[in-house]
Design a protein around this motif. Structure first.
Motif, PDB file in Angstrom:
ATOM      1  N   GLU A 164     -29.862 -22.328  -1.551  1.00 58.60           N
ATOM      2  CA  GLU A 164     -28.680 -21.492  -1.325  1.00 58.60           C
ATOM      3  C   GLU A 164     -28.482 -20.515  -2.477  1.00 58.60           C
ATOM      4  O   GLU A 164     -28.179 -19.332  -2.264  1.00 58.60           O
ATOM      5  N   LYS A 177     -30.018 -15.093   5.740  1.00 56.07           N
ATOM      6  CA  LYS A 177     -30.059 -16.337   4.963  1.00 56.07           C
ATOM      7  C   LYS A 177     -30.372 -17.527   5.874  1.00 56.07           C
ATOM      8  O   LYS A 177     -31.118 -18.435   5.491  1.00 56.07           O
ATOM      9  N   GLY A 181     -33.358 -20.004   5.472  1.00 54.73           N
ATOM     10  CA  GLY A 181     -32.943 -21.389   5.283  1.00 54.73           C
ATOM     11  C   GLY A 181     -33.610 -22.332   6.257  1.00 54.73           C
ATOM     12  O   GLY A 181     -33.984 -23.455   5.917  1.00 54.73           O
ATOM     13  N   LYS A 192     -27.974 -25.820   0.486  1.00 51.08           N
ATOM     14  CA  LYS A 192     -27.229 -26.102  -0.748  1.00 51.08           C
ATOM     15  C   LYS A 192     -27.702 -27.380  -1.427  1.00 51.08           C
ATOM     16  O   LYS A 192     -27.430 -27.582  -2.613  1.00 51.08           O
TER      17      LYS A 192
END
Length: 491
Positions: A164, A177, A181, A192
């Motif tokens: 992240e 993202k 991800g 994260k």
């Protein structure tokens, strides 16, 4: 990749039948690679494997004429400059297996976007830029940063960051993202909680040098390594469970098998689960308290849930490759229905692989082998007995958004839960790739490959940063190199 030769046995007087220079526990790719190099160097090496075939997660199985890959769907880092490519060349594995390269290697699909991961770096960058024009400059910067950085450079730059953090540093668009991800994450582990360093390794070896597939299925690659090992004089025994590593005065003396027979060796390489290695095979009484405490703090990776389908028609897709898919409905409704930890525990997605699309011989005529895989936390037998079929149906319903009406053509269906993966690999809680790749667990020595116990060495994904066959093969090579140095030093 440096080759090495010892050219004489550790024991110049000769070894007895039940004595070896080195015993390797586990015929996964790390153990096989280590064994190949040690046997090639002239050492008497034995590999003991509890399963009836080599490969660990790098295996395939057949049902009614359909071949399915159990956990590994493709290989990365196989170019001349890649870690696995160098090992393939060094061991001349092309004598035993043919690799094809899929192009694109993967397709990433979300609710908002669909991107093909082309083998050509510039074309791949263009694909992302055309879908996210406002982020064009930053997309090129990220690709070139990872492509041009060494592994040590990536470690220095990213060791303390999460995925992240890395994506926030480069991009503003949340949809972009999400794309990165999904592909750079670790089996559903949310960005994260995922190490940026480990993600960069995935990016480097799969996105920039991925899409390699062995003809005959993933099992063909493990079989090729096993043949190379035996051709170099190594002994390989299947369906043979090691119960104990024999240690006296902090020195390895061999192993004890489940049938209570002993095999002697002063060098043992464990290519199995690190928790099992130290707490069961070695025993806590042999370990320092600080080491035990550190092991107890470590967290294994998530496991997997897979549905394997043999269908009575060919699939019609834009590209012959793996597909990575995540949707809003998946996130909102949940594939697994765990309800513990919620979205923080697992980022749900499906990886599609089609062995017979890459090699038509892997399914009956006009049929297709389909593998559907998602990350899954561990749960007990009662949970899976009560929920496995319902979860499989949810995954199939989601899969129909990519392959319409697949349910109407199913003639073979197999389901694998984390308990299945534990059964065949003995990995703690069915862990998919060793320790969870979190920033706090990414250090240069996840576990040192030369342990504190004299004669005990480690190989496999519990010792490596990132995951994938390339990394575990490299760990096997490194273990063999350390042993070679130790043997020459003792002489």
């Amino acid at each position: 990749m440096n080759s090495f030769n010892i050219n004489k046995r550790v024991n110049p007087l000769g070894l007895k039948k039940d004595e070896y220079d080195v015993i390797i526990i586990g015929a996964g790719i790390g153990g096989l690679t280590c064994g190949c190099y040690l046997a090639k160097s002239g050492m008497k090496v034995l590999i003991l494997e509890q399963h009836h075939k080599p490969g660990g997660y790098c295996t395939s199985f057949r049902r009614n004429g359909f071949t399915f890959d159990a956990g590994v769907f493709s290989l990365g880092g196989c170019s001349d400059k890649g870690n696995l490519g160098k090992i393939i060349t060094d061991l001349k594995l092309d004598r035993f297996v043919d690799l094809i390269r899929l192009n694109p290697s993967d397709v990433i699909i979300t609710n908002d976007c669909k991107i093909a991961v082309d083998n050509d770096l510039n074309k791949m960058i263009h694909q992302f830029q055309s879908n996210f024009p406002s982020e064009s400059e930053q997309i090129e910067k990220l690709f070139k940063f990872i492509n041009n950085s060494s592994y040590s450079g990536l470690f220095t730059e990213l060791k303390n960051d999460s995925l992240e953090d890395l994506l926030d540093k480069y991009f503003h668009d949340p949809k972009l993202k999400s794309m990165f991800g999904l592909y750079m994450g670790h089996f559903g582990q949310p960005p994260k909680r995922t190490s940026a360093m480990a993600s960069a390794v995935v990016f480097k070896e799969f996105m920039l040098d991925g899409g390699y597939y062995p003809k005959g299925g993933i099992q063909s690659f493990a079989d090729a390594m096993a043949k190379c090992f035996k051709d170099n004089g190594g002994d390989l025994i299947f369906s043979c469970l090691v119960e104990k590593i024999i240690i006296k005065d902090k020195k390895v003396k061999g192993v004890m098998l489940k049938n209570k027979s002993n095999i002697r060796a002063e060098l043992v390489v464990s290519n199995c689960d690190a928790i099992q290695t130290f707490f069961k095979l070695v025993g806590r009484e042999q370990l320092e308290k600080t080491f035990i405490d550190r092991m107890n703090r470590m967290v294994p990776s998530t496991s997997a849930f897979a549905v394997f389908l043999g269908i009575s028609r060919r699939v019609d897709l834009d590209h012959k490759c793996k597909y990575w898919y995540s949707s809003n409905s998946m996130s909102e409704n949940g594939l697994l229905g765990f309800g513990r930890g919620g979205k923080d525990e697992i980022m749900e997605h499906i990886i599609f692989s089609f062995p017979s699309l890459y090699d038509p011989n892997l399914a009956p005529k006009n049929c297709e082998s389909v593998c559907l895989l998602t990350g899954a936390p561990y749960a007990d037998k009662e949970f899976w007995d009560n929920n496995r079929d319902e979860i499989a149906e949810r995954i199939i319903r989601e899969a129909e958004k990519i392959i319409p009406r697949i349910s109407d053509h199913i003639i073979v269906k197999e389901i694998a839960t984390p308990l299945t993966y534990h059964k065949y690999t003995l990995n703690d809680r069915g862990a998919a790739y060793g320790w969870a790749c979190t920033p706090s667990q990414i250090t240069k020595d996840v576990l040192k490959q030369e342990s504190e116990l004299k004669g005990l060495f480690l190989a496999g994904h519990w010792t490596s940063q990132g995951f994938g066959i390339s990394r575990v093969a490299l760990s096997g090579y490194n273990a063999a190199s350390i042993i070679k140095s130790a043997v020459l030093h003792d002489k």
